[in-house]
Design a protein around this motif. Structure first.
Motif, short mmCIF file in Angstrom:
data_model
loop_
_atom_site.label_atom_id
_atom_site.label_comp_id
_atom_site.label_asym_id
_atom_site.label_seq_id
_atom_site.Cartn_x
_atom_site.Cartn_y
_atom_site.Cartn_z
N UNK A 85 0.83 -1.21 0.00
CA UNK A 85 0.00 0.00 0.00
C UNK A 85 0.87 1.27 0.00
N UNK A 86 1.90 1.24 0.83
CA UNK A 86 2.79 2.40 0.93
C UNK A 86 3.53 2.64 -0.39
N UNK A 87 4.05 1.55 -0.95
CA UNK A 87 4.82 1.68 -2.20
C UNK A 87 3.94 2.11 -3.37
N UNK A 88 2.69 1.66 -3.37
CA UNK A 88 1.77 2.10 -4.42
C UNK A 88 1.60 3.62 -4.35
N UNK A 89 1.37 4.14 -3.14
CA UNK A 89 1.19 5.59 -2.98
C UNK A 89 2.44 6.34 -3.41
N UNK A 126 -4.01 -8.90 -1.55
CA UNK A 126 -5.16 -8.35 -0.80
C UNK A 126 -5.07 -6.82 -0.76
N UNK A 127 -3.86 -6.30 -0.56
CA UNK A 127 -3.67 -4.84 -0.56
C UNK A 127 -4.06 -4.26 -1.92
N UNK A 128 -3.67 -4.95 -2.99
CA UNK A 128 -3.97 -4.47 -4.34
C UNK A 128 -5.47 -4.55 -4.64
#
Length: 282
Positions: A85-89, A126-128
C-alpha cells in the motif's frame, strides 16, 4: 490500435511503450515522443527509478489522462500488505497521477526469499484488491508468475489477475505458461520482445522480414501480437518508436508464425521467478 479486453472488462492496447532504462530527461522526451506517435499504453515500474520522468513526459505530451493507459509495478523487495500500500502511494506520487490503469506485482515471493511465500503473495494481492476497490487502480495483475505462483494465489484471491507480464520473445516464449494463463482468462504481456537484441542477425527472421518489406524488429513484434499477447517495446530513438507501432499494415502467414515458433532458444535472460535473485548459468 487494437485493444484486448481484460477479465475485469477494461480494455488495453495490444502495443504499448516500455520505459526500462529511460531515465531523467531522456525518459521525459521518449515518453512524450511515444505518445505523439500514437502510443497510449505506457509501462513503468518502481524498480526502473524513472516514474518521475515518465510522469513528466505524460504531462509534457498534453494528452488527456482518460486517453492513456498507465502501468507501474511493485518491486519484489516491497512485498506484503502494508508495504504494498505504501509503495503504491509512492509510485502514484512520483508519477503525479490520481490513479493507475494497471498495477502489477513485479516478481512473486518465492521459497528462496520468504519463509511463507504463499502468504506474502496473498497479503500483497489483498492490498492491491483493496486499492482497486477504492478506485485507485483500474486493473490489477502480476508479472513473472509461474503456474505454481498463480495456483497458490487463486486459493485466497477475490480478484483473478487481469494480466501476467512475462518474458516472451522468439526463442523463449513459455508456451505452457501462456496456455495456462489463457485458460484462466489472464491476458499475457511480453517483456524483452526482441530477446535482448539476439533476434538481429537471425537468418529465419531476416528472410521473413525481407518478404514483408519490414524490419526484423517489426516481424518479432507482429509475431507476438498475432499470439494475442501485448507487447511493450522500448526505444529512445523517435524513428524506432514510430517503427515499433507500425505493425498493422501486414500479416504474418501461418508458415511464418510456425517458423518463428520453432526457433531454437535464444536471448533468454536467465531470470526465473522461483530462484531470484540469482540468474541461472548460461
Amino acid at each position: 490500435m487494437k485493444k484486448l479486453t481484460l477479465n475485469d472488462g477494461n480494455k488495453i492496447p495490444i502495443v504499448g511503450f516500455g520505459t526500462y532504462k529511460a531515465t531523467a530527461q531522456e525518459g521525459i522526451e521518449s515518453v512524450k515522443s511515444a505518445i505523439s506517435s500514437g502510443y497510449s499504453l505506457i509501462d513503468t515500474a518502481a524498480a526502473y527509478e524513472n516514474e518521475e520522468a515518465v510522469g513528466k513526459g505524460i504531462k509534457a505530451s498534453g494528452a488527456s489522462r482518460e486517453d492513456l493507459f498507465i502501468t507501474s509495478k511493485l518491486w519484489r523487495e516491497s512485498l506484503g500488505y502494508e508495504t504494498a500500500k505504501k509503495e503504491f502511494e509512492n509510485s502514484l506520487k512520483r508519477l503525479d497521477l490520481e490513479y493507475l490503469d494497471l498495477y502489477l506485482i513485479h516478481w512473486p515471493a518465492n521459497a528462496k526469499n520468504y519463509d511463507n511465500w504463499q502468504k506474502t503473495n496473498a497479503d500483497t494481492w489483498r492490498a492491491m484488491e483493496e486499492l482497486q476497490a477504492e478506485g485507485k487502480i483500474k486493473s490489477i495483475g502480476v508479472s513473472n508468475f509461474f503456474e505454481e505462483h498463480l495456483d497458490s494465489l487463486f486459493q485466497t484471491a477475490n480478484v483473478i489477475p487481469s494480466i501476467n507480464q512475462i518474458e516472451f520473445h522468439p526463442g523463449y516464449w513459455q508456451q505452457e505458461l501462456v496456455a495456462f494463463c489463457k485458460r484462466q482468462n489472464i491476458v499475457v504481456e511480453s517483456w524483452s520482445p526482441l530477446a535482448r537484441g539476439k533476434v538481429f542477425g537471425n537468418e529465419v527472421l531476416e528472410e521473413i522480414a525481407k518478404k514483408h518489406n519490414k524490419t526484423v524488429a517489426q516481424v518479432c513484434l507482429k509475431w507476438i501480437i498475432q499470439h494475442e499477447v501485448i507487447v511493450i517495446p522500448k526505444s529512445n530513438s523517435p524513428q524506432r518508436i514510430e517503427e515499433n507501432i507500425n505493425l498493422f499494415d501486414f500479416e504474418l502467414s501461418e508458415t511464418d508464425m510456425e517458423q518463428i515458433n520453432n526457433l531454437p532458444e535464444m536471448g533468454f535472460s536467465g531470470e526465473l521467478p522461483n530462484i531470484w535473485p540469482d540468474k541461472i548459468q548460461g
